[in-house]
Structures are given as C-alpha cells and as structure tokens.
Enzyme design. Structure first.
Site, mmCIF file in Angstrom:
data_model
loop_
_atom_site.group_PDB
_atom_site.id
_atom_site.type_symbol
_atom_site.label_atom_id
_atom_site.label_comp_id
_atom_site.label_asym_id
_atom_site.label_seq_id
_atom_site.Cartn_x
_atom_site.Cartn_y
_atom_site.Cartn_z
ATOM 1 N N LYS A 130 -16.308 41.314 32.745
ATOM 2 C CA LYS A 130 -17.314 41.625 31.735
ATOM 3 C C LYS A 130 -16.872 42.790 30.842
ATOM 4 O O LYS A 130 -16.005 43.602 31.186
ATOM 5 C CB LYS A 130 -18.646 41.967 32.416
ATOM 6 N N ARG A 159 -20.357 35.992 41.476
ATOM 7 C CA ARG A 159 -19.848 34.919 40.613
ATOM 8 C C ARG A 159 -18.605 35.451 39.913
ATOM 9 O O ARG A 159 -18.684 36.412 39.141
ATOM 10 C CB ARG A 159 -20.936 34.515 39.609
#
Length: 299
Positions: A233, A267
């Site tokens: 991210k 995830r």
C-alpha cells in the site's frame, strides 16, 4: 461473545465461508489474484486467464490458505469495467480455483458478478463497498452460507482521497463498521458469515492508516474478526521510501503488526514471505490450544 486467547487477543467464534468453517485460531494468509490490466501493483501480470490460474496454484504452494480473485482495480482513477467485462475476467479463474481445496473469494461490488461467482462455487464475497450497491445485500442474503468481508471506505476510489476529514479515525471506522454490520445482519446475512476490514489506504491519509494500525485493538470492539490489507500500500511506500515493487519487507512487517494486534486474515501479494514470517511468529508465541484452520462443511 468474545473471550481472550493470549497473543492472538479476542477469540471469535469463527467465520462461516461457503464450503468452509474457519475457526481462525491462527492467522490466515489470503493470496491476491488480480485479473486486471491496471491494478496498482501487478496490473496486467495475471490478466490472461491461464496465467491467473497458474498464479492461484503458485500461491497455494507458497502457503496461501485463501484465494481472493478480482477483476476491477480500485486504485484512484482506475476505469470501472462493465459487469460483463468483470465476469469474463474472473469466472474462468474462479471455476478453476474452487477445485483447489481452499476457500475462494471474489473481490467485487457488482451484484451480477457476486451471483455468478457464488453459483460457480466461490465461498466469499470481498466487497470494498460493503454491500452498499443496489442488489448486493440481497445476493448475499439469498445464499445460505457464503462469507462476506465488509470494508470501510468513503466515497468511490476516484474521490476517496478528498474524504479524509476525521476527528478520531479509529473510533469513526469502528463505529461505521459496527453500523454496517448491523445493517447487513438485519438484511439477512448471519453475523458469523462476516469479517471486517478497516480499509487501509481507502479514504485515509498516511497518518490515519498508521493510527489504525497502532490502535487496531480498538477495532476488535466491533465484535467480528478483522481482515488486514497492507500489502504494497501507499502508506508502506511513504514510510519506507520504496516504490511499489520494492515494498516486500514493509508489507510483511505491517502484516505481522496487524496480526499481533488481532487481525485474523492478512490479504497479501507476497504470500511466501508473509507465510514464512507468520510461521515464525506462531512458533515463537506462547503455547496455544491445538486445532485446525480449515474444515469443509459436511455435504
């Protein structure tokens, strides 16, 4: 409803996910399969269905315990595919993945895609929009056992970066998830079918993402297990100064911190490294009661 379990924190009464009952006594790794031309970190690599099917198999060899297959990129500015395009991308991969013996998730917000994926044997719907599009809640309510992940996001991917005004991001994300969980349960989806995702990077700044990680145990008050999605991210890149292709170490570190603070599912793109790190974490923690992770439902 929630008891203590040492290093893992609260004990939830598992997750009902289609063919599987997941006790969540140990953290699980969900491998990402992006069947898209434009995802932020690996767009195009697995756009071909054969490549995506091979990738599913490789992720399982690497240690994934769930597979999450998506055909829409949710990066800011990404073009939204039609439902027909999304179906053409994901269905051939889902049909193969459901033969591999693990829970299979479809990452979508489209009711037509959800319905077709569940009919093809998918076990879980992972919806960044939390079943807020018309028709989606009805699809899940009509299914007897499919799991669902509800994620916090404000607005849409194209506009979410302008919606980051929070007084207390942890409390507001927690309260939003509590309210959405109640709405989904009232709509006919049993609570044991639901996990919650704080939506790292979705309508949050770098500091807000980090505050959610620092104070993640407050999110456990929502009463359902947490799924954490830190892999590659933007905040990992901001902290480390690394471009998206060089965020492995930072992503694994974030996953470990999330698990240490109560997340039950992580995830990730980089399954092998994350699974190895979690094996060491599990081996080094205080002794826990014995028990399995995946149990197929009786037919």
């Amino acid at each position: 409803m929630v008891a203590s379990n040492g290093a893992l924190g609260p004990v939830f009464h598992g997750w009902r996910a289609g063919r599987f009952e997941l006790p969540l006594t140990e953290p699980l790794v969900m491998g990402i399969v992006n069947v898209t031309p434009d995802s932020f970190s690996d767009g195009g690599r697995f756009f071909d269905a054969d490549a995506a099917r091979r990738h599913c198999e490789q992720l399982l060899r690497d240690g994934a315990q769930l597979l999450d297959i998506g055909g829409e990129s949710t990066r800011p500015g990404a073009a939204r595919p039609s439902a027909e395009e999304e179906l053409a991308r994901v269905l051939p991969v889902i049909r193969h993945a459901v033969t591999l013996g693990v829970p299979v998730s479809v990452d979508t917000s489209e009711p037509l895609v959800m319905q077709a994926a569940l009919e093809a044997g998918a076990d879980i719907v992972n919806d960044v929009r939390s079943l807020r599009r018309p028709g989606t809640l009805g699809v899940l309510a009509a299914h007897a056992s499919a799991g669902v992940c509800l994620m916090h996001m404000r607005g849409e991917p194209g506009s979410m970066d302008a919606q980051v005004d929070y007084d207390d991001v942890v409390a507001e994300v927690r309260d939003w998830l509590v309210a959405r969980l109640a709405e989904v349960v009232a709509g006919g989806v049993a609570a044991e079918r639901v996990v919650l995702d704080p939506g790292i990077g979705f309508a949050k700044t770098r500091e807000q993402d980090l505050q959610l990680l620092r104070e993640q145990t407050r999110l456990l008050q929502a009463g359902r297990p947490l799924l954490a999605g830190w892999s590659r991210k933007r905040t990992v890149g901001m902290v480390t100064g690394r471009p998206v292709g060089e965020r492995l170490a930072g992503s694994v570190a974030a996953a470990l911190v999330a698990v240490e603070r109560g997340a039950r599912i992580v995830r990730v793109h980089d399954v092998a490294a994350t699974a190895d790190a979690l094996r060491v974490w599990v081996a080094a923690r205080p002794a826990q009661p014995q028990g399995g992770n995946l149990h197929a439902s009786p037919s």
